[in-house]
Design a protein around this motif. Structure first.
Motif, short mmCIF file in Angstrom:
data_model
loop_
_atom_site.label_atom_id
_atom_site.label_comp_id
_atom_site.label_asym_id
_atom_site.label_seq_id
_atom_site.Cartn_x
_atom_site.Cartn_y
_atom_site.Cartn_z
N LEU A 243 22.66 -6.14 4.63
CA LEU A 243 23.68 -5.85 3.49
C LEU A 243 22.91 -6.77 2.33
N LEU A 244 22.79 -8.24 2.47
CA LEU A 244 22.44 -8.84 1.72
C LEU A 244 20.98 -8.62 1.31
N GLU A 245 20.13 -8.04 2.00
CA GLU A 245 18.78 -7.78 1.49
C GLU A 245 18.41 -6.40 1.19
N LEU A 246 19.25 -5.53 1.15
CA LEU A 246 19.09 -4.23 0.86
C LEU A 246 18.33 -4.06 -0.43
N ARG A 247 18.13 -4.85 -1.25
CA ARG A 247 17.53 -4.46 -2.62
C ARG A 247 16.11 -4.86 -2.23
N LYS A 248 15.48 -5.34 -1.24
CA LYS A 248 14.09 -5.54 -1.06
C LYS A 248 13.72 -4.59 0.04
N LYS A 249 12.85 -3.43 -0.60
CA LYS A 249 12.88 -2.29 0.41
C LYS A 249 11.72 -2.89 1.47
N GLU A 250 10.77 -3.68 1.37
CA GLU A 250 9.64 -3.99 2.36
C GLU A 250 10.52 -4.82 3.29
N GLY A 251 11.44 -5.83 3.07
CA GLY A 251 12.13 -6.55 3.76
C GLY A 251 12.73 -5.81 4.80
N VAL A 252 13.58 -4.79 4.18
CA VAL A 252 14.37 -3.89 4.98
C VAL A 252 13.43 -3.21 6.21
N LYS A 253 12.47 -2.88 5.46
CA LYS A 253 11.49 -2.16 6.62
C LYS A 253 11.00 -3.12 7.85
N ARG A 254 10.68 -4.20 7.39
CA ARG A 254 10.60 -5.22 8.50
C ARG A 254 11.48 -5.44 9.28
N LEU A 255 12.65 -5.73 8.73
CA LEU A 255 14.00 -5.72 9.54
C LEU A 255 14.05 -4.70 10.56
N LEU A 256 14.05 -3.43 10.23
CA LEU A 256 14.23 -2.15 10.89
C LEU A 256 13.05 -2.35 12.19
N LEU A 257 11.87 -2.61 11.61
CA LEU A 257 10.81 -2.98 12.70
C LEU A 257 11.31 -3.78 13.94
N PHE A 258 11.79 -5.08 13.29
CA PHE A 258 12.30 -5.98 14.31
C PHE A 258 13.40 -5.32 15.10
N PHE A 259 14.19 -4.67 14.57
CA PHE A 259 15.34 -3.86 15.48
C PHE A 259 14.81 -3.08 16.27
N GLY A 260 13.59 -2.21 16.19
CA GLY A 260 13.02 -1.28 17.22
C GLY A 260 12.46 -2.07 18.27
N VAL A 261 11.94 -3.10 17.77
CA VAL A 261 11.35 -3.84 18.97
C VAL A 261 12.25 -4.55 19.89
N ILE A 262 13.41 -4.85 19.35
CA ILE A 262 14.43 -5.65 20.25
C ILE A 262 15.21 -4.83 21.13
N VAL A 263 15.23 -3.43 20.54
CA VAL A 263 15.98 -2.38 21.34
C VAL A 263 14.99 -2.15 22.39
N LEU A 264 13.65 -2.05 22.29
CA LEU A 264 12.77 -1.66 23.30
C LEU A 264 12.69 -2.78 24.20
N ALA A 265 12.71 -3.97 23.79
CA ALA A 265 12.96 -5.24 24.63
C ALA A 265 14.19 -5.17 25.58
N PHE A 266 15.23 -4.88 24.76
CA PHE A 266 16.54 -4.64 25.61
C PHE A 266 16.38 -3.77 26.82
N VAL A 267 15.83 -2.48 26.46
CA VAL A 267 15.69 -1.49 27.56
C VAL A 267 14.92 -1.92 28.41
N LEU A 268 13.88 -2.51 28.43
CA LEU A 268 12.78 -2.97 29.49
C LEU A 268 13.63 -4.09 30.21
N ALA A 269 14.28 -5.11 29.57
CA ALA A 269 14.59 -6.22 30.47
C ALA A 269 15.74 -5.59 31.17
#
Length: 441
Positions: A243-269
């Motif tokens: 929410l606090l970083e919504l104005r930073k589009k590139e930062g949000v994209k990287r945050l969503l990439l991190f979220f995708g990675v941890i979802v995959l990591a959670f499933v594998l673990a």
């Protein structure tokens, strides 16, 4: 090309050096196999850091006073604290703490703290000193946070390897339940709550892969801790960060990439562990559906039910700092439900703990200090992200800590880091730049 910008003043360098010691060295302080492996060594290290910081500032001020005496007021180089209303609150809180210790059911324990997790008057004095030091002398530095995240990543790697039984657990002198260099896995969960928001924000801001790696390692450590309060805190601070970083589009994209990675990591673990983590999540949902049960929250509901009346017995002085274990096991039926060897030393809710042991005055001053610092942080962030962008992850870490504190207990390492971050959040400092470059803004 020679950098013509103003070099970092020794006063600022001292604070940055103390910060490195706190974030990098202190988490590794431990004595495996000793009677108290984890917490006392970290508390003593924190005290040494604070004492050294104060001594260095005193020497600088003496030198500055001599300079002024010889060359006049215009030669002064030191900056002095601009005290505000929030600076009075630590003094008020310590005043209530001293009264609580004097009327304690066990003055010695209230002074030094419970033997396994010492948080007596000495600890609270240290916490308040660190808050004031970081509020007035501390500053954000990319170099400090880089070294802190390297240390946190190493701690995460140790904890993950221990979880997979590739490394042995460190004995704590009682039972081999320690994890990484932190101690009990619940305390490990709290540590990740404090460090993970900073790592994720650095990945969003800098787009450097080491930050993504450290973020994933800390997330995996949070999973391995099996600490549900840390997981719940994640569900609060992570959306807040977005929410606090919504104005930073590139930062949000990287945050969503991190979220995708941890979802995959959670499933594998989860698959590798035989659905251990998904079952743990299911236990949270089960507790929510059975909140009235004494077993809810690993019997936390029963602890709260039994200890809540204590809050009204001694509202002025409390029973004495860090004496919850003595008071709780004096209750009728306490030993029928809990074994003293379980080391039930605190109320598993920091606010309830403070109210029962230190009194209502201490609790009120603590809450005003806490939310006053959060309010100052929010006001400096709102509309001023260019001046205070680094306060976003600090705010998320503080909010995450407050959430998990409703279910967990305070220990010296996490408390020292928390009060340091809270001091930074309440500070009026602008971003100081990178120490490695030898400059400051």
């Amino acid at each position: 090309m020679i950098d013509q910008r103003r070099p970092v003043h020794p006063q600022k360098m001292i604070g940055l050096f103390a910060s490195i010691l706190l974030y990098v060295i202190m988490p590794f302080m431990m004595l495996p196999g000793a009677q108290e492996t984890y917490h006392a060594p970290k508390l003593l290290a924190g005290a040494a850091i604070a004492a050294g910081w104060i001594l260095a500032l005193f020497v600088l001020r003496m030198l500055d006073a001599e300079r002024v005496r010889r060359f006049g007021p215009g030669s002064a180089r030191m900056t002095y604290w601009n005290a505000g209303w929030i600076d009075a609150l630590p003094i008020v809180l310590l005043g209530f703490s001293m009264v609580s210790m004097w009327y304690s059911v066990d003055r010695a324990q209230s002074l030094l703290g419970f033997s396994w997790v010492p948080e007596g008057l000495f600890s609270w004095l240290l916490y308040m000193i660190l808050f004031l030091l970081f509020r007035h002398e501390g500053s954000w530095s990319e170099s400090v946070m880089n070294t802190g995240l390297i240390a946190a990543s190493l701690i995460a790697l140790i904890g993950i390897l221990q979880f997979g039984e590739w490394l042995p657990l460190f004995s704590d002198g009682y039972l081999s339940i320690g994890m990484a260099t932190i101690g009990n896995r619940n305390f490990v969960g709290t540590y990740t709550t404090l460090m993970l928001p900073i790592s994720v924000w650095m990945w969003m801001e800098k787009a450097k892969w080491p930050y993504l790696l450290s973020s994933v390692l800390l997330f995996l450590l949070m999973l391995a801790s099996l600490t549900r309060s840390a997981w719940i805190a994640f569900l609060v601070w992570f959306p807040l960060l977005l929410l606090l970083e919504l104005r930073k589009k590139e930062g949000v994209k990287r945050l969503l990439l991190f979220f995708g990675v941890i979802v995959l990591a959670f499933v594998l673990a989860d698959v590798v562990s035989g659905n251990l983590f998904s079952k743990r999540i299911g236990s949270i949902l089960n507790d929510l559906m059975h909140l009235s049960s004494d077993d809810a929250g690993s019997s936390r509901m029963l602890i709260w039910k039994m200890s809540l009346p204590l809050l009204f017995d001694r509202p002025v002085t409390g029973y004495g700092i860090d004496t919850f274990n003595l008071v709780f096991f004096s209750l009728p039926g306490a030993t029928l439900h809990f074994d003293r060897l379980e080391r039930l030393m605190k109320a598993h809710n920091e606010w309830l703990q403070i109210g029962i042991t230190m009194g209502w005055g201490a609790l009120l001053s603590y809450l005003v200090l806490l939310f006053g610092a959060i309010g100052k942080g929010i006001s400096s962030i709102w509309g001023k992200l260019r001046a205070h962008p680094w306060k976003v992850p600090v705010l998320c870490a503080v909010v995450g800590y407050v959430v998990q504190a409703q279910f967990n207990i305070s220990v010296p390492l996490n408390a020292l880091l928390f009060w340091a971050l809270l001091g930074l959040l309440a500070s009026d400092q602008r971003q100081d730049g990178d120490v490695a470059s030898g400059v400051m803004e």
